[in-house]
Write a protein that holds these residues in place. Structure first.
Motif, PDB file in Angstrom:
ATOM      1  N   GLU A 309       0.823  -1.209   0.000  1.00  0.00           N
ATOM      2  CA  GLU A 309       0.000   0.000   0.000  1.00  0.00           C
ATOM      3  C   GLU A 309       0.858   1.260   0.000  1.00  0.00           C
ATOM      4  O   GLU A 309       0.536   2.237  -0.677  1.00  0.00           O
ATOM      5  N   TYR A 310       1.956   1.238   0.742  1.00  0.00           N
ATOM      6  CA  TYR A 310       2.799   2.432   0.823  1.00  0.00           C
ATOM      7  C   TYR A 310       3.386   2.804  -0.540  1.00  0.00           C
ATOM      8  O   TYR A 310       3.373   3.972  -0.957  1.00  0.00           O
ATOM      9  N   TYR A 311       3.924   1.796  -1.253  1.00  0.00           N
ATOM     10  CA  TYR A 311       4.570   2.079  -2.528  1.00  0.00           C
ATOM     11  C   TYR A 311       3.583   2.223  -3.683  1.00  0.00           C
ATOM     12  O   TYR A 311       4.007   2.457  -4.819  1.00  0.00           O
ATOM     13  N   TRP A 312       2.307   2.110  -3.413  1.00  0.00           N
ATOM     14  CA  TRP A 312       1.276   2.448  -4.400  1.00  0.00           C
ATOM     15  C   TRP A 312       0.942   3.939  -4.202  1.00  0.00           C
ATOM     16  O   TRP A 312       0.150   4.321  -3.373  1.00  0.00           O
ATOM     17  N   GLY A 313       1.651   4.779  -4.928  1.00  0.00           N
ATOM     18  CA  GLY A 313       1.460   6.225  -4.806  1.00  0.00           C
ATOM     19  C   GLY A 313       2.438   6.896  -3.878  1.00  0.00           C
ATOM     20  O   GLY A 313       2.408   8.124  -3.750  1.00  0.00           O
ATOM     21  N   GLY A 314       3.302   6.126  -3.219  1.00  0.00           N
ATOM     22  CA  GLY A 314       4.249   6.704  -2.276  1.00  0.00           C
ATOM     23  C   GLY A 314       5.670   6.266  -2.547  1.00  0.00           C
ATOM     24  O   GLY A 314       5.930   5.332  -3.319  1.00  0.00           O
ATOM     25  N   SER A 315       6.605   6.941  -1.891  1.00  0.00           N
ATOM     26  CA  SER A 315       8.019   6.609  -2.044  1.00  0.00           C
ATOM     27  C   SER A 315       8.785   7.191  -0.871  1.00  0.00           C
ATOM     28  O   SER A 315       8.490   8.298  -0.416  1.00  0.00           O
ATOM     29  N   ASP A 316       9.802   6.453  -0.406  1.00  0.00           N
ATOM     30  CA  ASP A 316      10.613   6.963   0.698  1.00  0.00           C
ATOM     31  C   ASP A 316      11.499   8.113   0.228  1.00  0.00           C
ATOM     32  O   ASP A 316      11.722   8.320  -0.966  1.00  0.00           O
ATOM     33  N   GLU A 317      12.025   8.851   1.192  1.00  0.00           N
ATOM     34  CA  GLU A 317      12.824  10.033   0.920  1.00  0.00           C
ATOM     35  C   GLU A 317      14.304   9.738   0.716  1.00  0.00           C
ATOM     36  O   GLU A 317      15.070  10.640   0.324  1.00  0.00           O
ATOM     37  N   LYS A 318      14.750   8.510   0.941  1.00  0.00           N
ATOM     38  CA  LYS A 318      16.186   8.204   0.923  1.00  0.00           C
ATOM     39  C   LYS A 318      16.639   7.740  -0.456  1.00  0.00           C
ATOM     40  O   LYS A 318      17.207   6.658  -0.630  1.00  0.00           O
ATOM     41  N   ARG A 319      16.413   8.599  -1.425  1.00  0.00           N
ATOM     42  CA  ARG A 319      16.815   8.350  -2.810  1.00  0.00           C
ATOM     43  C   ARG A 319      16.906   9.696  -3.518  1.00  0.00           C
ATOM     44  O   ARG A 319      16.239  10.652  -3.136  1.00  0.00           O
ATOM     45  N   VAL A 320      17.718   9.778  -4.541  1.00  0.00           N
ATOM     46  CA  VAL A 320      17.772  10.975  -5.373  1.00  0.00           C
ATOM     47  C   VAL A 320      17.722  10.539  -6.829  1.00  0.00           C
ATOM     48  O   VAL A 320      18.423   9.612  -7.244  1.00  0.00           O
ATOM     49  N   GLU A 321      16.856  11.168  -7.589  1.00  0.00           N
ATOM     50  CA  GLU A 321      16.747  10.868  -9.016  1.00  0.00           C
ATOM     51  C   GLU A 321      17.900  11.529  -9.762  1.00  0.00           C
ATOM     52  O   GLU A 321      18.177  12.715  -9.586  1.00  0.00           O
ATOM     53  N   LEU A 322      18.553  10.745 -10.630  1.00  0.00           N
ATOM     54  CA  LEU A 322      19.654  11.252 -11.439  1.00  0.00           C
ATOM     55  C   LEU A 322      19.272  11.423 -12.908  1.00  0.00           C
ATOM     56  O   LEU A 322      19.793  12.316 -13.580  1.00  0.00           O
ATOM     57  N   SER A 323      18.393  10.562 -13.417  1.00  0.00           N
ATOM     58  CA  SER A 323      18.045  10.629 -14.836  1.00  0.00           C
ATOM     59  C   SER A 323      16.733   9.905 -15.081  1.00  0.00           C
ATOM     60  O   SER A 323      16.227   9.176 -14.225  1.00  0.00           O
ATOM     61  N   GLU A 324      16.211  10.103 -16.291  1.00  0.00           N
ATOM     62  CA  GLU A 324      15.023   9.398 -16.759  1.00  0.00           C
ATOM     63  C   GLU A 324      15.295   8.864 -18.160  1.00  0.00           C
ATOM     64  O   GLU A 324      16.153   9.364 -18.879  1.00  0.00           O
ATOM     65  N   GLY A 325      14.512   7.855 -18.534  1.00  0.00           N
ATOM     66  CA  GLY A 325      14.539   7.395 -19.912  1.00  0.00           C
ATOM     67  C   GLY A 325      15.466   6.221 -20.163  1.00  0.00           C
ATOM     68  O   GLY A 325      16.314   5.865 -19.339  1.00  0.00           O
ATOM     69  N   ARG A 326      15.298   5.618 -21.331  1.00  0.00           N
ATOM     70  CA  ARG A 326      16.100   4.479 -21.788  1.00  0.00           C
ATOM     71  C   ARG A 326      16.689   4.820 -23.148  1.00  0.00           C
ATOM     72  O   ARG A 326      16.324   5.790 -23.793  1.00  0.00           O
ATOM     73  N   ASP A 327      17.624   3.988 -23.588  1.00  0.00           N
ATOM     74  CA  ASP A 327      18.258   4.163 -24.902  1.00  0.00           C
ATOM     75  C   ASP A 327      18.865   5.560 -25.014  1.00  0.00           C
ATOM     76  O   ASP A 327      18.571   6.337 -25.922  1.00  0.00           O
TER      77      ASP A 327
END
Length: 372
Positions: A309-327
């Protein structure tokens, strides 16, 4: 402020274009860093309009500090051209990035942006550079906010501006067996929200984390429909592929967990799907399955359901996004093939890609200094 609901159950825990199945991609590295998750999210569904209630907690948590990349390419002899690309995080709705700084005694050292909007530090040492000069450092300050599930309201339809998030990639086809499975999973659902939830629950019920997979996995959905096992890129790529095949825009974010001092091997990826009327919604079935394996939970156990239930619409704060996309085609373009993703440093020596999982060949560290 402390969260209201019980966190202690989960705190010890905490992957051919348009042509269907066939191609494989490079491996990705991830260590078994723990996933730290808040408590249970309760879900309610209304008939009309389609609505799910938001998380009821006092305040979203925040993780702040400085991320530093250090690269050492001094082992390569003089006379070779050495090129390095390092991902640079950017601010968005859930993270604020400040004080981006770099040092490099190089022929070229500059911040660039690729066609997908990813930023990167590009460093090049020409053939005349002394080997001892080939070191570089990149740092930035991040303040990352926990994502708490908002009220999920579905209203309207998906516009043409989201077509890129319905398209296939080299490892994520949306036709053939993927489309057939998506149709089967969602056959009793008529809404975007219902279909996305059915796919999310199917992935958790039918897939498993496999710690023997190299790194985060390649996310080759055709292979994964047979093996049904992998790591974060694998598991979340299946979620994304099935969503896209069902007509739900979906995307994958690549980053690193900011949960320790040394985070060199803590890469992680997660997913979002688009709900008209709400916007982009977080989903991370891979972290649910990681906790199931790590804690030896049954998938029907209360602890599993809380995390689901938590990860359906939620996410913890201990991460940083670096990039998006493939190829990915970097900026400037690499000589090698398109990257499966850009969650790691990338380097080439005289036009040949260096294995970023081989520390003897590509020496780098990633560290995190939490704010006091």
């Amino acid at each position: 402020m402390k969260r209201i609901l019980a966190m202690l159950l989960c705190v010890a825990t905490m992957a051919a274009f348009f042509a269907g199945c066939g191609s494989t991609a490079e491996p990705v590295t991830e260590t078994a860093a723990p996933v730290e998750v808040p408590a249970q999210v309760q879900e309610e569904k209304a008939e009309e309009p389609v609505v799910e209630e938001p998380v009821e907690v006092a305040e979203a948590a925040t993780q702040s500090g400085t991320v530093t990349f250090d690269v050492d390419m001094t082992k390569y002899e003089k006379g070779q051209v050495v090129r390095v690309w390092l991902p640079v995080a950017q601010s968005d709705d859930y993270q604020t990035i400040e004080n981006v700084m770099f040092t490099a005694d190089a022929t070229v050292a500059e911040i660039n942006e690729d066609a997908l909007g990813n930023k990167m530090l590009y460093v090049e040492w020409d053939a005349d550079a002394e080997p001892a000069s080939r070191t570089a450092s990149l740092s930035f300050y991040v303040s990352r906010q926990e994502i708490l599930r908002p009220e999920l309201v579905e209203n309207g339809t998906v516009g043409a501006d989201l077509d890129e998030y319905l398209a296939p990639s080299s490892t994520i086809p949306v036709d053939g067996a993927v489309k057939e499975l998506a149709d089967e999973i969602t056959k009793n659902e008529t809404t975007y929200l219902g279909k996305a939830r059915a796919i999310y629950d199917w992935v958790i019920a039918n897939m498993n984390r496999d710690n023997s997979v190299v790194g985060c996995g390649t996310g080759d959905v055709c292979v994964l429909l047979d093996t049904k096992a992998g790591k974060c890129t694998d598991i979340n790529s299946v979620f994304i592929g099935l969503c896209r095949a069902a007509g739900i825009p979906a995307r994958e974010m690549f980053g690193v967990r900011i949960n320790n001092d040394v985070i060199t091997g803590n890469q992680h990826c997660w997913a979002e799907f688009y709900l008209p009327g709400t916007g982009w919604v977080a989903a991370d079935p891979a972290d649910v399955l990681k906790a199931v394996l790590t804690n030896e939970w049954d998938k029907e156990a209360a602890e599993t359901k809380e995390m689901q239930e938590y990860y359906w619409g939620g996410s913890d704060e201990k991460r940083v996004e670096l990039s998006e996309g493939r190829d990915i085609i970097l900026a400037p373009a690499q000589d090698g093939a398109a990257l499966n993703n850009f969650g790691y440093p990338y380097a080439e020596v005289d036009g040949v890609a260096v294995d970023y999982y081989a520390p003897a060949d590509f020496v780098y560290t990633i560290e995190f200094a939490a704010a006091k």
